[in-house]
Design a protein around this motif. Structure first.
Motif, short mmCIF file in Angstrom:
data_model
loop_
_atom_site.label_atom_id
_atom_site.label_comp_id
_atom_site.label_asym_id
_atom_site.label_seq_id
_atom_site.Cartn_x
_atom_site.Cartn_y
_atom_site.Cartn_z
N SER A 362 37.39 32.52 54.45
CA SER A 362 38.51 32.15 55.32
C SER A 362 38.68 33.25 56.38
O SER A 362 38.22 34.38 56.21
N ARG A 382 45.53 32.41 47.25
CA ARG A 382 45.36 31.24 48.11
C ARG A 382 44.82 31.66 49.47
O ARG A 382 45.29 32.64 50.06
N ASP A 383 43.82 30.94 49.92
CA ASP A 383 43.32 31.15 51.28
C ASP A 383 43.33 29.82 52.01
O ASP A 383 43.33 28.75 51.39
N TYR A 384 43.37 29.90 53.35
CA TYR A 384 43.42 28.70 54.18
C TYR A 384 42.12 28.56 54.97
O TYR A 384 42.10 28.47 56.19
N GLY A 387 37.83 25.39 52.36
CA GLY A 387 37.99 24.68 51.10
C GLY A 387 36.67 24.42 50.40
O GLY A 387 35.59 24.78 50.87
N SER A 436 41.53 22.92 45.25
CA SER A 436 41.06 23.06 46.63
C SER A 436 41.13 21.72 47.36
O SER A 436 40.88 20.67 46.76
N THR A 440 41.29 22.54 54.18
CA THR A 440 42.71 22.94 54.20
C THR A 440 42.93 24.29 53.52
O THR A 440 43.30 25.27 54.15
N SER A 441 42.72 24.33 52.19
CA SER A 441 43.00 25.56 51.45
C SER A 441 42.31 25.55 50.11
O SER A 441 41.86 24.51 49.62
N THR A 442 42.25 26.74 49.51
CA THR A 442 41.72 26.91 48.14
C THR A 442 42.64 27.86 47.39
O THR A 442 43.01 28.91 47.92
N THR A 443 42.99 27.49 46.17
CA THR A 443 43.90 28.31 45.36
C THR A 443 43.29 28.53 43.98
O THR A 443 43.01 27.58 43.26
#
Length: 458
Positions: A362, A382-384, A387, A436, A440-443
């Motif tokens: 990210s 979390r990163d944005y 994904g 994920s 969008t994002s992954t957590t």
């Protein structure tokens, strides 16, 4: 002894013992009741005789006639004085006289079994004789009819026992076949697996829902897991060999280059070779350390749990990466002063892995989110970024698994970081999972045991 034979033998023995005890109990109960009934009958007969004797005027001839009218077909009647001497005896068989005389001034009835296994009922009742003396009227009767009935009952019970035991033995054979068949299939399959080296599973068609069916399902799951682990081991060895081969080839190439040429130590080629050897050696050393971690059992990881504030650990990780990468890492906590009970250094190592991945894949801000549910504290990284594809999420923690390099062409590594993170977390009986949305994002979420000084949510 085979299991089938044991089951057949056990079932047969249980049935034989049960039937035998039942029949013996029936026989003894019937015998006891019959004796009591016969004793009561003879006693009633004796009572009737005493009343008849007492109603007639005393005359020896009349008395003899009255008493003789009551003599049993297989028995004896006699009068016994207080000296236990018989002064009047009336019998159909002189052998009855061998029965000992006994004076009593109370009404009694008892059974007697001789050495010849002949059974008698002896009933006694006191009488007042003509001179006012008390004598005993004793009636003895041989129980021929009862003996015949008991013999018939024994015959019936023996035949009934045989009739009951034979189906039980056949049923034990069928029961053994039903129970042993799946166990035998399991044993044959295990022998085949050991001999052939494959991972054959049992046929689950028409599997019952009892313990034997559960055994079949459990065996198949075990075979599936062993097969999967065997494949992972093969893949692990293959990938590890491949990953180690590359740096070793580079080191060997540059070393041979230095040996073949008389290169000035101040030349760029000499420095380039040494730098390449150093870099590849560090890469190989790092890879070896990661492989050693993955090769250890959970017991060998030496987990040392302590209670610590998770926010303080996150601040250390944040400072470390913000200085090194000049990237923003934001910390969000739903409640302040959250403590956890875990191995601090291993949790820190996992956070390093997760944050490093988040920064690689990210370009925006990375977030730490801390919250708690009941006795579990959740730490989310979390990163944005771009994904992870839904199909790849299931394999994200597999060894050497790497997502398509198109996500980040600058990302490096051999795909062991998340495998190590999962191993370090699970060694502490904690959890780790990923959520994920592509584009969008992954957590990544770590679930840790809450510390004792934390208040539980209601």
């Amino acid at each position: 002894m085979k299991l089938r034979t044991k089951i057949q033998l056990l079932a047969s023995v249980v049935v034989v013992v049960f039937v035998s005890l039942t029949n013996v109990s029936v026989y003894l109960f019937y015998e006891n009741q019959s004796f009591q009934s016969e004793a009561e009958r003879v006693l009633n007969q004796t009572d009737a005789m005493s009343q008849a004797v007492s109603t007639v005027p005393y005359d020896e001839l009349i008395l003899v006639n009255v008493i003789q009218s009551y003599i049993p077909s297989e028995g004896m009647i006699r009068l016994i004085n207080q000296d236990e001497e018989s002064f009047h005896t009336f019998t159909t068989d002189e052998s009855f006289s061998s029965i000992s005389t006994s004076f009593t001034n109370s009404q009694t009835a008892q059974t007697l079994t001789t050495d010849d296994q002949e059974r008698y009922v002896i009933a006694s009742k006191p009488l007042i004789w003509e001179d006012g003396e008390i004598v005993t009227l004793q009636v003895v009767e041989r129980l021929y009819g009862l003996e015949e009935n008991m013999a018939l009952l024994r015959y019936i019970l023996i035949v009934a026992s045989i009739i009951a035991i034979l189906p039980a033995v056949v049923g034990g054979f069928l029961l053994a076949a039903v129970i042993v068949k799946p166990v035998q299939r399991l044993s044959e399959t295990m022998v085949h697996v050991e001999a052939e080296g494959n991972f054959q599973k049992l046929n689950e068609q028409n599997v019952t829902k009892d313990e034997l069916g559960q055994l079949t399902v459990a065996f198949n799951k075990m075979m599936e897991r062993l097969h999967r682990q065997f494949k992972q081991q093969e893949q692990f060895v293959s990938d590890a060999s491949h990953e180690l081969r590359t740096p070793l080839t580079v080191i060997d190439g540059y070393a041979k280059l230095l040996l073949r040429r008389d290169i000035d130590r101040s030349s760029p080629l000499f420095k380039e070779s040494l730098l390449a050897i150093s870099d590849e050696t560090k890469q190989m050393q790092h890879l070896t350390e990661q492989l050693l971690i993955l090769a250890k059992d959970d017991e060998q990881l030496h987990v040392e749990k302590t209670t610590f504030f998770v926010e303080q650990l996150l601040e250390e990780v944040t400072d470390r990466f913000q200085v090194a990468t000049n990237r923003s890492i934001k910390q969000i906590s739903q409640r302040s002063s959250q403590t956890v009970y875990a191995d601090r250094e291993k949790v820190k190592q996992v956070l390093y892995i997760l944050v490093d991945n988040a920064l690689k894949y990210s370009e925006g801000e990375v977030e730490f989110v801390v919250d708690r549910k009941k006795d579990t504290v959740y730490v989310r990284v979390r990163d944005y970024g771009v994904g992870i594809d839904e199909q790849e999420v299931a394999y994200i923690f597999d060894r050497f698994y790497q997502i398509d390099a198109g996500r980040n062409r600058q990302a490096t590594g051999v795909g062991l970081g998340l495998s190590i993170a999962k191993k370090l977390i699970e060694a502490q009986q904690a959890t780790i999972f990923v959520e994920s949305k592509q584009g969008t994002s992954t957590t990544f979420t770590i679930g840790l045991q809450a510390g004792e000084d934390c208040e539980s949510d209601e």
